[in-house]
Design a protein around this motif. Structure first.
Motif, mmCIF file in Angstrom:
data_model
loop_
_atom_site.group_PDB
_atom_site.id
_atom_site.type_symbol
_atom_site.label_atom_id
_atom_site.label_comp_id
_atom_site.label_asym_id
_atom_site.label_seq_id
_atom_site.Cartn_x
_atom_site.Cartn_y
_atom_site.Cartn_z
ATOM 1 N N SER A 24 -5.309 -0.326 -12.249
ATOM 2 C CA SER A 24 -6.509 0.221 -11.808
ATOM 3 C C SER A 24 -7.621 -0.573 -11.513
ATOM 4 C CB SER A 24 -6.998 1.323 -12.688
ATOM 5 O OG SER A 24 -7.339 0.926 -13.949
ATOM 6 N N TRP A 26 -10.742 -2.163 -8.076
ATOM 7 C CA TRP A 26 -11.296 -1.685 -7.029
ATOM 8 C C TRP A 26 -10.782 -2.559 -5.675
ATOM 9 C CZ3 TRP A 26 -13.275 -2.283 -11.694
ATOM 10 C CH2 TRP A 26 -13.961 -0.847 -12.225
ATOM 11 N N VAL A 64 -4.449 4.811 2.777
ATOM 12 C CA VAL A 64 -4.550 3.510 2.277
ATOM 13 C C VAL A 64 -4.857 2.241 3.216
ATOM 14 C CG1 VAL A 64 -3.078 1.641 0.915
ATOM 15 C CG2 VAL A 64 -2.742 4.139 0.305
ATOM 16 N N LEU A 67 -8.635 1.986 3.805
ATOM 17 C CA LEU A 67 -9.269 1.915 2.440
ATOM 18 C C LEU A 67 -10.592 1.017 2.765
ATOM 19 C CD1 LEU A 67 -6.998 1.551 -0.456
ATOM 20 C CD2 LEU A 67 -8.555 3.347 -0.301
ATOM 21 N N SER A 71 -13.642 0.658 -2.714
ATOM 22 C CA SER A 71 -13.034 1.781 -3.167
ATOM 23 C C SER A 71 -12.354 1.698 -4.485
ATOM 24 C CB SER A 71 -12.060 2.274 -2.085
ATOM 25 O OG SER A 71 -12.813 2.652 -1.156
ATOM 26 N N SER A 72 -12.329 2.574 -5.306
ATOM 27 C CA SER A 72 -11.460 2.513 -6.765
ATOM 28 C C SER A 72 -10.161 3.340 -6.543
ATOM 29 C CB SER A 72 -12.227 3.359 -7.456
ATOM 30 O OG SER A 72 -12.589 4.667 -7.341
ATOM 31 N N ILE A 73 -9.124 2.586 -7.122
ATOM 32 C CA ILE A 73 -7.686 3.010 -6.848
ATOM 33 C C ILE A 73 -7.141 2.865 -8.042
ATOM 34 C CG2 ILE A 73 -7.517 2.637 -4.028
ATOM 35 C CD1 ILE A 73 -6.209 -0.030 -4.688
ATOM 36 N N VAL A 75 -2.941 1.897 -8.661
ATOM 37 C CA VAL A 75 -1.388 1.484 -7.904
ATOM 38 C C VAL A 75 -0.289 1.352 -8.872
ATOM 39 C CG1 VAL A 75 -0.467 -0.709 -6.801
ATOM 40 C CG2 VAL A 75 -2.920 0.013 -6.622
ATOM 41 N N VAL A 96 -0.098 4.500 -4.449
ATOM 42 C CA VAL A 96 -1.535 4.196 -4.343
ATOM 43 C C VAL A 96 -2.420 5.371 -4.237
ATOM 44 C CG1 VAL A 96 -3.393 3.008 -3.270
ATOM 45 C CG2 VAL A 96 -0.885 1.990 -3.053
ATOM 46 N N GLU A 97 -2.963 5.600 -5.519
ATOM 47 C CA GLU A 97 -3.858 6.835 -5.467
ATOM 48 C C GLU A 97 -5.407 6.464 -5.289
ATOM 49 O OE1 GLU A 97 -5.345 10.024 -8.930
ATOM 50 O OE2 GLU A 97 -3.697 8.593 -9.541
ATOM 51 N N ILE A 98 -6.054 6.955 -4.568
ATOM 52 C CA ILE A 98 -7.428 6.783 -3.875
ATOM 53 C C ILE A 98 -8.160 7.487 -5.053
ATOM 54 C CG2 ILE A 98 -8.910 6.785 -2.288
ATOM 55 C CD1 ILE A 98 -6.635 6.675 -0.197
ATOM 56 N N LEU A 101 -13.009 6.874 -2.456
ATOM 57 C CA LEU A 101 -13.274 6.260 -0.967
ATOM 58 C C LEU A 101 -14.865 5.657 -0.785
ATOM 59 C CD1 LEU A 101 -11.753 5.313 1.549
ATOM 60 C CD2 LEU A 101 -12.583 7.251 2.652
#
Length: 463
Positions: A24, A26, A64, A67, A71-73, A75, A96-98, A101
């Motif tokens: 996880s 940025w 994705v 992005l 942005s915080s994601i 993976v 990839v979970e956003i 945004l």
């Protein structure tokens, strides 16, 4: 699935190759095409990023691909070794979970920003490479300071921020009051402000040094130190001054000036060595982008023998120098920056300048037998000038009183400080190390505003 920190991937990469992992963090950078893309992810655990490769097999490929920076994601994907690439490994994303945004107007885009601009977004600048390096080094150096003193048997003392003691001169100290400044202030018979009805019943300040208070603990624990914020009200706009900064101030019983210099040298070498050992990536970055030759300079310091000379001898050297000074050196004066620089170049290394004229030093410093100088010492280092200042303290009660009288320091508010000379007085010494000055030296940063998270300087109290 457990989320793995990027630092762990760099330290133990062999453990994770060809396995499915999650990280996880940025978005640091993103490049994409119609069918695939690359994301540089930083998770805050390590200076370096990890590259994530994604393609159009992702359900949310379009999102994705768009992005925005920061942005915080989260993976998830396969951890792959990349032997012939710039990066030693990468993650081939399967998901990839956003999380969030980032707005597209994020103030720090992937271009070169000036340090002046970045100070205006001080709440965001730790996300840049430069300030990621600087503030991680700050953290490691702070820990090393505590580590050094704790491992050498010192007791850590929390000295007060609010004080009625005048250590560095009340003219440089912030005044503290609960009196209503919108109304006429109460006056004494001689026309001065009457603080008897103020919160503490007398004039109070915000501390300019923890030295006097930490000194009271030395007779109880022998070796003590304080490390905390200090504040000065001087209206100075130089690159090396701030109104709020941090100081390390140890006090050692049964310790003379020579022993103090031994401790100063050992302490500085320890801190620098630990930063070199624990922040190799950050130091390499600073060496490449901030100060060329930084790593060599720091490494040399850790193996140098520090020269020790008297102030009088330093002035002799400066007066004999074949050069024109902006400020002429004088036996009764302080050293200017140009003088400090010359002295360290003359000896090609760090220099202790000791035994200073008493008239330009503080009242609590040990008066030498000549009656003209005090057992004070400043440590000058190449590239930074003065980085430490200390002295043997005057342990004789009557001499201390005379020194205070000569400097116009009132005895009554400092009765407790004088008591230290009445009850078990002994030869003792201490020094002050400005933390931000140290950080400027270690990182190569030229402005104190860039080694403090939120600098407080004249006309600047943002955030």
């Amino acid at each position: 699935m457990e989320v793995i920190e990027v630092k762990e991937l760099y330290k133990n990469s062999d453990k994770y190759f060809d396995k499915e992992i999650s990280i996880s963090g940025w978005v640091k950078n993103l490049r994409s095409s119609n069918a695939f893309g690359f994301i540089e992810v930083n998770d805050g655990s390590f200076f370096k990023t990890v590259q994530v490769v994604f393609d159009d097999k992702l359900d949310n490929f379009d999102k994705v691909s768009k992005l925005t920076l920061s942005s915080s994601i989260v993976v998830t994907g396969t951890f792959i070794k990349t032997e012939n690439a710039k990066q030693p490994f990468e993650i081939h994303a399967t998901n990839v979970e956003i999380i969030n945004l980032s707005d597209s107007d994020y103030p720090i885009q992937n271009k070169r920003h000036t340090f002046e601009y970045l100070r205006t977004v001080a709440h965001l600048r730790p996300r840049t490479n430069t300030f990621s390096a600087v503030f991680r080094i700050r953290s490691v150096a702070a820990f090393a300071i505590h580590e050094y003193f704790q491992s050498h048997g010192y007791v850590y003392v929390n000295t007060p921020i609010i004080t009625c003691a005048d250590c560095e001169g009340s003219a440089e100290m912030f005044k503290l009051t609960t009196l209503n400044l919108e109304e006429d202030l109460p006056k004494t018979e001689d026309g001065k402000t009457d603080f008897s009805n103020d919160l503490f019943g007398k004039e109070a300040y915000i501390t300019g040094s923890g030295q006097l208070h930490v000194e009271t603990f030395a007779p109880a624990f022998r070796k003590v130190y304080t490390f905390g914020p200090t504040l000065r009200s001087e209206d100075s706009n130089t690159k090396t001054h701030a109104n709020e900064f941090w100081m390390i101030e140890p006090e050692i019983s049964f310790c003379d000036l020579d022993e103090l210099m031994d401790i100063e040298e050992d302490c500085l070498k320890y801190i620098v060595s630990k930063v070199l050992e624990r922040c190799p990536e950050e130091i390499d970055f600073c060496d490449q982008f901030i100060e060329k030759g930084l790593k060599e300079k720091l490494t040399k310091l850790t193996t140098s023998t520090f020269v020790r000379i008297d102030h009088h001898d330093a002035i002799d050297i400066l007066k004999k120098a074949d050069r024109k000074w902006e400020f002429e050196p004088d036996y009764g004066e302080d050293l200017a920056k140009e003088h400090e620089k010359y002295i360290t170049e003359y000896y090609n290394g760090p220099v202790f300048v000791k035994n200073w004229p008493k008239d330009i030093k503080s009242y609590y410093m040990k008066l030498n037998p000549d009656g003209k100088t005090v057992a004070a010492v400043d440590l000058e280092v190449p590239g930074a000038g003065e980085i430490m200042g200390g002295s043997q303290r005057e342990e004789n009660l009557e001499v201390l009183k005379e020194l205070m009288k000569a400097k116009g320091i009132q005895e009554d508010p400092l009765y407790w400080y004088l008591d230290l000379r009445r009850y078990g007085s002994n030869v003792h010494s201490g020094f002050g190390l400005g933390f931000e000055r140290l950080l400027m030296y270690i990182t190569g940063m030229e402005n104190i505003r860039d080694v403090i998270p939120f600098p407080r300087t004249p006309n600047n109290c943002d955030f």
